[in-house]
Design a protein around this motif. Sequence first.
Motif, PDB file in Angstrom:
ATOM      1  N   VAL A  55       0.861  -1.184   0.000  1.00  0.00           N
ATOM      2  CA  VAL A  55       0.000   0.000   0.000  1.00  0.00           C
ATOM      3  C   VAL A  55       0.895   1.231   0.000  1.00  0.00           C
ATOM      4  CG1 VAL A  55      -1.784   1.236   1.294  1.00  0.00           C
ATOM      5  CG2 VAL A  55      -1.770  -1.259   1.297  1.00  0.00           C
ATOM      6  N   PRO A  56       0.547   2.268  -0.776  1.00  0.00           N
ATOM      7  CA  PRO A  56       1.374   3.473  -0.794  1.00  0.00           C
ATOM      8  C   PRO A  56       1.493   4.111   0.598  1.00  0.00           C
ATOM      9  CG  PRO A  56      -0.221   3.529  -2.588  1.00  0.00           C
ATOM     10  CD  PRO A  56      -0.593   2.373  -1.714  1.00  0.00           C
ATOM     11  N   PRO A  57       2.677   4.592   0.939  1.00  0.00           N
ATOM     12  CA  PRO A  57       2.852   5.273   2.223  1.00  0.00           C
ATOM     13  C   PRO A  57       1.890   6.453   2.365  1.00  0.00           C
ATOM     14  CG  PRO A  57       4.968   4.876   1.185  1.00  0.00           C
ATOM     15  CD  PRO A  57       3.914   4.526   0.181  1.00  0.00           C
ATOM     16  N   MET A  58       1.440   6.669   3.584  1.00  0.00           N
ATOM     17  CA  MET A  58       0.547   7.753   4.003  1.00  0.00           C
ATOM     18  C   MET A  58      -0.917   7.490   3.653  1.00  0.00           C
ATOM     19  SD  MET A  58       2.865   9.170   5.586  1.00  0.00           S
ATOM     20  CE  MET A  58       1.999  10.484   6.385  1.00  0.00           C
ATOM     21  N   ASN A  59      -1.240   6.406   2.952  1.00  0.00           N
ATOM     22  CA  ASN A  59      -2.639   6.058   2.708  1.00  0.00           C
ATOM     23  C   ASN A  59      -3.259   5.489   3.977  1.00  0.00           C
ATOM     24  OD1 ASN A  59      -2.212   6.715   0.020  1.00  0.00           O
ATOM     25  ND2 ASN A  59      -3.284   4.909  -0.749  1.00  0.00           N
ATOM     26  N   TYR A  60      -4.548   5.701   4.128  1.00  0.00           N
ATOM     27  CA  TYR A  60      -5.320   5.125   5.225  1.00  0.00           C
ATOM     28  C   TYR A  60      -5.974   3.846   4.731  1.00  0.00           C
ATOM     29  CZ  TYR A  60      -4.723   9.473   7.772  1.00  0.00           C
ATOM     30  OH  TYR A  60      -4.185  10.542   8.430  1.00  0.00           O
ATOM     31  N   VAL A  61      -5.855   2.791   5.535  1.00  0.00           N
ATOM     32  CA  VAL A  61      -6.409   1.495   5.168  1.00  0.00           C
ATOM     33  C   VAL A  61      -7.238   0.967   6.329  1.00  0.00           C
ATOM     34  CG1 VAL A  61      -5.864  -0.864   4.475  1.00  0.00           C
ATOM     35  CG2 VAL A  61      -4.402   0.996   3.736  1.00  0.00           C
ATOM     36  N   GLU A  62      -8.474   0.553   6.020  1.00  0.00           N
ATOM     37  CA  GLU A  62      -9.265  -0.133   7.035  1.00  0.00           C
ATOM     38  C   GLU A  62      -8.968  -1.626   6.904  1.00  0.00           C
ATOM     39  OE1 GLU A  62     -13.680   0.077   8.690  1.00  0.00           O
ATOM     40  OE2 GLU A  62     -13.578  -0.787   6.683  1.00  0.00           O
ATOM     41  N   VAL A  63      -8.610  -2.238   8.026  1.00  0.00           N
ATOM     42  CA  VAL A  63      -8.221  -3.637   8.058  1.00  0.00           C
ATOM     43  C   VAL A  63      -9.197  -4.398   8.956  1.00  0.00           C
ATOM     44  CG1 VAL A  63      -6.409  -5.243   8.741  1.00  0.00           C
ATOM     45  CG2 VAL A  63      -5.804  -3.020   7.823  1.00  0.00           C
ATOM     46  N   THR A  64      -9.686  -5.527   8.460  1.00  0.00           N
ATOM     47  CA  THR A  64     -10.465  -6.448   9.272  1.00  0.00           C
ATOM     48  C   THR A  64      -9.674  -7.735   9.349  1.00  0.00           C
ATOM     49  OG1 THR A  64     -12.543  -5.488   8.520  1.00  0.00           O
ATOM     50  CG2 THR A  64     -12.664  -7.663   9.525  1.00  0.00           C
ATOM     51  N   GLY A  65      -9.459  -8.208  10.581  1.00  0.00           N
ATOM     52  CA  GLY A  65      -8.671  -9.421  10.761  1.00  0.00           C
ATOM     53  C   GLY A  65      -8.630  -9.828  12.218  1.00  0.00           C
ATOM     54  N   ILE A  66      -7.713 -10.718  12.537  1.00  0.00           N
ATOM     55  CA  ILE A  66      -7.577 -11.244  13.894  1.00  0.00           C
ATOM     56  C   ILE A  66      -6.456 -10.496  14.623  1.00  0.00           C
ATOM     57  CG2 ILE A  66      -7.094 -13.303  15.296  1.00  0.00           C
ATOM     58  CD1 ILE A  66      -9.709 -13.461  13.675  1.00  0.00           C
ATOM     59  N   ALA A  67      -6.773 -10.026  15.828  1.00  0.00           N
ATOM     60  CA  ALA A  67      -5.762  -9.364  16.671  1.00  0.00           C
ATOM     61  C   ALA A  67      -4.868 -10.443  17.277  1.00  0.00           C
ATOM     62  CB  ALA A  67      -6.446  -8.549  17.771  1.00  0.00           C
ATOM     63  N   GLU A  68      -3.599 -10.452  16.880  1.00  0.00           N
ATOM     64  CA  GLU A  68      -2.658 -11.453  17.381  1.00  0.00           C
ATOM     65  C   GLU A  68      -2.060 -11.061  18.723  1.00  0.00           C
ATOM     66  OE1 GLU A  68      -1.720 -14.548  16.208  1.00  0.00           O
ATOM     67  OE2 GLU A  68      -3.452 -14.245  14.916  1.00  0.00           O
ATOM     68  N   ASN A  69      -1.796  -9.767  18.897  1.00  0.00           N
ATOM     69  CA  ASN A  69      -1.277  -9.263  20.170  1.00  0.00           C
ATOM     70  C   ASN A  69      -1.617  -7.781  20.260  1.00  0.00           C
ATOM     71  OD1 ASN A  69       0.848  -7.728  18.900  1.00  0.00           O
ATOM     72  ND2 ASN A  69       2.111  -9.574  18.830  1.00  0.00           N
ATOM     73  N   ASN A  70      -0.991  -7.066  21.194  1.00  0.00           N
ATOM     74  CA  ASN A  70      -1.317  -5.654  21.437  1.00  0.00           C
ATOM     75  C   ASN A  70      -1.074  -4.735  20.249  1.00  0.00           C
ATOM     76  OD1 ASN A  70      -1.920  -6.479  24.005  1.00  0.00           O
ATOM     77  ND2 ASN A  70      -0.136  -5.535  24.947  1.00  0.00           N
ATOM     78  N   GLN A  71      -0.263  -5.184  19.286  1.00  0.00           N
ATOM     79  CA  GLN A  71       0.103  -4.317  18.166  1.00  0.00           C
ATOM     80  C   GLN A  71       0.016  -4.985  16.804  1.00  0.00           C
ATOM     81  OE1 GLN A  71       4.075  -3.276  19.668  1.00  0.00           O
ATOM     82  NE2 GLN A  71       3.346  -1.160  19.743  1.00  0.00           N
ATOM     83  N   LEU A  72      -0.479  -6.211  16.716  1.00  0.00           N
ATOM     84  CA  LEU A  72      -0.446  -6.952  15.456  1.00  0.00           C
ATOM     85  C   LEU A  72      -1.830  -7.464  15.057  1.00  0.00           C
ATOM     86  CD1 LEU A  72       1.106  -8.394  13.139  1.00  0.00           C
ATOM     87  CD2 LEU A  72       1.422 -10.306  14.728  1.00  0.00           C
ATOM     88  N   ILE A  73      -2.183  -7.190  13.799  1.00  0.00           N
ATOM     89  CA  ILE A  73      -3.429  -7.692  13.221  1.00  0.00           C
ATOM     90  C   ILE A  73      -3.077  -8.509  11.986  1.00  0.00           C
ATOM     91  CG2 ILE A  73      -5.630  -7.081  12.127  1.00  0.00           C
ATOM     92  CD1 ILE A  73      -5.492  -4.411  13.670  1.00  0.00           C
ATOM     93  N   ASN A  74      -3.638  -9.719  11.892  1.00  0.00           N
ATOM     94  CA  ASN A  74      -3.521 -10.533  10.680  1.00  0.00           C
ATOM     95  C   ASN A  74      -4.710 -10.201   9.800  1.00  0.00           C
ATOM     96  OD1 ASN A  74      -1.132 -12.026  11.066  1.00  0.00           O
ATOM     97  ND2 ASN A  74      -2.182 -13.381  12.477  1.00  0.00           N
ATOM     98  N   ALA A  75      -4.467  -9.540   8.688  1.00  0.00           N
ATOM     99  CA  ALA A  75      -5.534  -9.021   7.828  1.00  0.00           C
ATOM    100  C   ALA A  75      -6.253 -10.133   7.076  1.00  0.00           C
ATOM    101  CB  ALA A  75      -4.960  -8.022   6.835  1.00  0.00           C
ATOM    102  N   GLU A  76      -7.581 -10.002   7.006  1.00  0.00           N
ATOM    103  CA  GLU A  76      -8.421 -10.880   6.189  1.00  0.00           C
ATOM    104  C   GLU A  76      -9.027 -10.062   5.037  1.00  0.00           C
ATOM    105  OE1 GLU A  76     -11.299 -12.072   9.083  1.00  0.00           O
ATOM    106  OE2 GLU A  76     -10.038 -13.669   9.875  1.00  0.00           O
ATOM    107  N   ILE A  77      -9.445  -8.856   5.359  1.00  0.00           N
ATOM    108  CA  ILE A  77     -10.090  -7.954   4.403  1.00  0.00           C
ATOM    109  C   ILE A  77      -9.499  -6.567   4.611  1.00  0.00           C
ATOM    110  CG2 ILE A  77     -12.301  -6.933   3.683  1.00  0.00           C
ATOM    111  CD1 ILE A  77     -13.676  -9.310   5.099  1.00  0.00           C
ATOM    112  N   TRP A  78      -9.359  -5.801   3.550  1.00  0.00           N
ATOM    113  CA  TRP A  78      -8.848  -4.439   3.676  1.00  0.00           C
ATOM    114  C   TRP A  78      -9.495  -3.553   2.630  1.00  0.00           C
ATOM    115  CZ3 TRP A  78      -6.098  -8.689   2.279  1.00  0.00           C
ATOM    116  CH2 TRP A  78      -5.750  -8.774   0.947  1.00  0.00           C
ATOM    117  N   THR A  79      -9.558  -2.266   2.970  1.00  0.00           N
ATOM    118  CA  THR A  79     -10.059  -1.250   2.051  1.00  0.00           C
ATOM    119  C   THR A  79      -9.116  -0.062   2.113  1.00  0.00           C
ATOM    120  OG1 THR A  79     -12.344  -1.928   2.477  1.00  0.00           O
ATOM    121  CG2 THR A  79     -12.017   0.232   1.463  1.00  0.00           C
TER     122      THR A  79
END
Length: 106
Positions: A55-79
């Motif tokens: 994804v280009p730097p500075m773009n905003y992305v909505e991510v849906t996925g599983i929270a692996e820990n306090n700072q990590l999401i495994n993405a399933e869907i993104w916009t």
Amino acid sequence: MDMSNPAAFVNGELLPNYIGKRVRAVVQVLQSDGAVTIGKSTDDRQLTVRGLPQVPPMNYVEVTGIAENNQLINAEIWTDFGKKFDINSNNMLCRLANGEFKSLFL
């Protein structure tokens, strides 16, 4: 629409409350190599997302996925929302969806 496994609206502060569960977060991409993306949440915390395409730097992305820990999401869907996004409104949505109006969202 399948509502059997809803995703909680989260920001960086709320992510630790949902480890192992589906979440939905908006991050501003700081760097992305097509495997791991480092971004900033709408409440200005650093998050890592695995599974996003480059994804280009500075773009905003909505991510849906599983929270692996306090700072990590495994993405399933993104916009990809592009470079303009109202982070304050999204941050307020996260607070409301996890506060007094939680029953309306989950």
